[in-house]
Write a protein that holds these residues in place. Structure first.
Motif, PDB file in Angstrom:
ATOM      1  N   LEU A  75       0.834  -1.207   0.000  1.00 54.01           N
ATOM      2  CA  LEU A  75       0.000   0.000   0.000  1.00 54.01           C
ATOM      3  C   LEU A  75       0.867   1.255   0.000  1.00 54.01           C
ATOM      4  CD1 LEU A  75      -2.827  -1.002   2.510  1.00 54.01           C
ATOM      5  CD2 LEU A  75      -2.972  -0.865   0.019  1.00 54.01           C
ATOM      6  N   GLU A  76       1.946   1.225   0.768  1.00 52.02           N
ATOM      7  CA  GLU A  76       2.846   2.388   0.815  1.00 52.02           C
ATOM      8  C   GLU A  76       3.492   2.628  -0.548  1.00 52.02           C
ATOM      9  OE1 GLU A  76       4.614   5.707   2.130  1.00 52.02           O
ATOM     10  OE2 GLU A  76       3.144   4.493   3.228  1.00 52.02           O
ATOM     11  N   SER A  77       3.858   1.545  -1.245  1.00 52.86           N
ATOM     12  CA  SER A  77       4.488   1.686  -2.563  1.00 52.86           C
ATOM     13  C   SER A  77       3.504   2.197  -3.605  1.00 52.86           C
ATOM     14  CB  SER A  77       5.073   0.340  -3.015  1.00 52.86           C
ATOM     15  OG  SER A  77       4.039  -0.590  -3.299  1.00 52.86           O
ATOM     16  N   ARG A  78       2.211   2.068  -3.326  1.00 55.22           N
ATOM     17  CA  ARG A  78       1.208   2.625  -4.234  1.00 55.22           C
ATOM     18  C   ARG A  78       0.907   4.081  -3.909  1.00 55.22           C
ATOM     19  NH1 ARG A  78      -2.991  -2.595  -4.457  1.00 55.22           N
ATOM     20  NH2 ARG A  78      -1.624  -3.921  -5.735  1.00 55.22           N
ATOM     21  N   ARG A  79       0.975   4.396  -2.631  1.00 57.04           N
ATOM     22  CA  ARG A  79       0.755   5.800  -2.244  1.00 57.04           C
ATOM     23  C   ARG A  79       1.962   6.662  -2.585  1.00 57.04           C
ATOM     24  NH1 ARG A  79      -1.558   3.405   2.622  1.00 57.04           N
ATOM     25  NH2 ARG A  79       0.503   3.578   3.568  1.00 57.04           N
ATOM     26  N   THR A  80       3.152   6.129  -2.347  1.00 50.26           N
ATOM     27  CA  THR A  80       4.390   6.883  -2.559  1.00 50.26           C
ATOM     28  C   THR A  80       5.055   6.377  -3.828  1.00 50.26           C
ATOM     29  OG1 THR A  80       4.651   7.036  -0.152  1.00 50.26           O
ATOM     30  CG2 THR A  80       6.560   7.612  -1.509  1.00 50.26           C
ATOM     31  N   ARG A  81       4.776   6.993  -4.926  1.00 42.92           N
ATOM     32  CA  ARG A  81       5.300   6.547  -6.215  1.00 42.92           C
ATOM     33  C   ARG A  81       6.740   7.002  -6.412  1.00 42.92           C
ATOM     34  NH1 ARG A  81       0.484   6.977 -10.698  1.00 42.92           N
ATOM     35  NH2 ARG A  81      -1.127   5.874  -9.493  1.00 42.92           N
ATOM     36  N   MET A  82       7.534   6.118  -7.010  1.00 40.82           N
ATOM     37  CA  MET A  82       8.943   6.433  -7.251  1.00 40.82           C
ATOM     38  C   MET A  82       9.084   7.152  -8.592  1.00 40.82           C
ATOM     39  SD  MET A  82      12.227   3.884  -7.696  1.00 40.82           S
ATOM     40  CE  MET A  82      11.873   3.026  -6.159  1.00 40.82           C
ATOM     41  N   PRO A 114      12.012   7.652   0.387  1.00 37.28           N
ATOM     42  CA  PRO A 114      10.637   7.460   0.872  1.00 37.28           C
ATOM     43  C   PRO A 114      10.178   6.006   0.835  1.00 37.28           C
ATOM     44  CG  PRO A 114      10.740   9.420  -0.489  1.00 37.28           C
ATOM     45  CD  PRO A 114      12.072   8.745  -0.624  1.00 37.28           C
ATOM     46  N   LEU A 115      10.871   5.138   0.070  1.00 39.18           N
ATOM     47  CA  LEU A 115      10.525   3.716   0.057  1.00 39.18           C
ATOM     48  C   LEU A 115      11.598   2.844   0.706  1.00 39.18           C
ATOM     49  CD1 LEU A 115       8.804   3.067  -3.398  1.00 39.18           C
ATOM     50  CD2 LEU A 115       7.757   3.282  -1.146  1.00 39.18           C
ATOM     51  N   THR A 116      12.866   3.172   0.498  1.00 40.10           N
ATOM     52  CA  THR A 116      13.906   2.336   1.092  1.00 40.10           C
ATOM     53  C   THR A 116      13.869   2.388   2.616  1.00 40.10           C
ATOM     54  OG1 THR A 116      15.500   4.162   0.920  1.00 40.10           O
ATOM     55  CG2 THR A 116      15.437   2.564  -0.891  1.00 40.10           C
ATOM     56  N   GLU A 117      13.444   3.516   3.190  1.00 43.91           N
ATOM     57  CA  GLU A 117      13.382   3.624   4.657  1.00 43.91           C
ATOM     58  C   GLU A 117      12.259   2.785   5.256  1.00 43.91           C
ATOM     59  OE1 GLU A 117      13.337   7.765   5.557  1.00 43.91           O
ATOM     60  OE2 GLU A 117      15.463   8.043   5.048  1.00 43.91           O
ATOM     61  N   PRO A 118      11.014   2.901   4.782  1.00 42.55           N
ATOM     62  CA  PRO A 118       9.976   2.032   5.361  1.00 42.55           C
ATOM     63  C   PRO A 118      10.217   0.549   5.076  1.00 42.55           C
ATOM     64  CG  PRO A 118       9.101   3.263   3.493  1.00 42.55           C
ATOM     65  CD  PRO A 118      10.417   3.864   3.818  1.00 42.55           C
ATOM     66  N   PHE A 119      10.912   0.227   3.977  1.00 44.11           N
ATOM     67  CA  PHE A 119      11.243  -1.161   3.676  1.00 44.11           C
ATOM     68  C   PHE A 119      12.435  -1.656   4.511  1.00 44.11           C
ATOM     69  CE2 PHE A 119       8.412  -0.869   0.118  1.00 44.11           C
ATOM     70  CZ  PHE A 119       8.144  -2.162  -0.302  1.00 44.11           C
ATOM     71  N   ARG A 120      13.177  -0.692   5.129  1.00 50.57           N
ATOM     72  CA  ARG A 120      14.374  -1.020   5.925  1.00 50.57           C
ATOM     73  C   ARG A 120      15.385  -1.805   5.088  1.00 50.57           C
ATOM     74  NH1 ARG A 120      11.006  -3.639  10.966  1.00 50.57           N
ATOM     75  NH2 ARG A 120       9.446  -1.992  11.148  1.00 50.57           N
ATOM     76  N   THR A 121      15.540  -1.370   3.895  1.00 55.03           N
ATOM     77  CA  THR A 121      16.369  -2.100   2.942  1.00 55.03           C
ATOM     78  C   THR A 121      17.858  -1.924   3.227  1.00 55.03           C
ATOM     79  OG1 THR A 121      14.669  -1.681   1.287  1.00 55.03           O
ATOM     80  CG2 THR A 121      16.783  -2.470   0.493  1.00 55.03           C
TER      81      THR A 121
END
Length: 301
Positions: A75-82, A114-121
């Motif tokens: 859901l986050e990856s759909r809200r926060t587009r790269m 905005p995506l690598t942080e919530p994914f903790r990559t």
């Protein structure tokens, strides 16, 4: 990197792709493909992005553990587009159309925080999907649930090999889905056409009955009004030109003779004769002339 490790990794890719051989919908291929990748290779997380304009949008995801977290991150990856601009590493992969590794996304300015942080990559591999020569999406995968391990060059090769086969399977599924939709639309159109044909058939039957009723009424009127002139009743049924044609037919004139007499083409004369036969409900010229004589005889009798 040993030869044995490479062979085992490529065997894993083959096993993963083997699960995509059976025809399925595009959604099923996505879910099945990501799960197979994580089950048969070292990867423990995988997410599929699709290209929408100049952005990447999350489409499907699979985690070997914590499925609830996976659903939240999808859901986050759909809200926060790269966005695919020059500062993002995926843009370079898109331009080169090759798989790549992002070794330290938390520190790399070209990683999309905005995506690598919530994914903790910690690190991840990415590969573009090119089913028909055009990049339509990206597949990201990492080793998050393997403590202390980061993706390496072999992981990049594995993901690139898997993504090539996965893209073809997904493309096939999309085409099958479209074909199914087109078949459904065709069945709908054929159903409408069938309904229209039934309606036209019913209308034609009604018109035929109305025509028969008209003829019956004319015959009945003729029998009741025995003294009424034959011309009056025939005029109610035929046009003046058709009356002329019928009179000539009664005199034995052929179509060619009718054409010469009326100064019209042979085809026009033939058309007039056909109209007369149809209106008198006659199957041939002799029957039409017989009915003509019957009407005129009743009128004179």
């Amino acid at each position: 990197m040993t030869v044995a490790a490479e062979l085992e990794a490529l065997n894993g890719v083959q096993r993963a792709l083997a699960e995509l051989r059976e025809p399925a919908t595009a959604g099923t291929v996505m879910d099945r493909g990501l799960r197979a990748l994580c089950e048969h290779t070292r990867f423990s997380r995988a997410i599929l992005f699709r290209v929408v304009g100049s952005e990447l949008v999350g489409e499907a995801i699979h985690f070997s553990e914590q499925p609830e977290w996976a659903a939240e991150l999808l859901l986050e990856s759909r809200r926060t587009r790269m966005p695919l601009h020059h500062m993002v590493l995926e843009t370079e992969m898109l331009r080169r159309r090759t798989a790549g590794i992002v070794a330290h996304p938390q520190d790399d300015l070209r990683a999309f925080k905005p995506l690598t942080e919530p994914f903790r990559t910690r690190s991840y591999a990415a590969a573009p999907l090119l089913p028909a020569g055009q990049v339509v999406g990206f597949l990201h995968a990492d080793l998050y649930f393997e403590p202390g391990q980061d993706v390496d060059e072999l992981d990049r090769v594995v993901l690139a090999a898997f993504t090539e086969g996965f893209a073809l399977a997904l493309h096939r599924a999309v085409l099958v889905d479209r074909l199914a939709q087109q078949r459904q639309e065709l069945r709908r159109l054929l159903g409408e056409a069938g309904g229209l044909a039934d309606t036209m058939g019913a209308l034609d039957a009604q018109l035929s009955r109305a025509d028969e009723d008209l003829h019956a009424s004319l015959r009945s009127a003729g029998s009741r009004a025995g003294t009424a002139p034959a011309d009056e009743r025939l005029q109610s049924l035929l046009t003046p030109r058709e009356l002329e044609v019928l009179q000539l037919m009664a005199e034995g004139a052929t179509n060619a003779a009718i054409a010469r007499q009326l100064v019209v083409s042979d085809q026009t004369a033939k058309t007039h004769v056909s109209h007369v036969l149809r209106k008198l409900r006659a199957t041939n010229r002799a029957e039409a002339v017989s009915r003509f004589h019957a009407i005129t005889q009743r009128a004179s009798g």
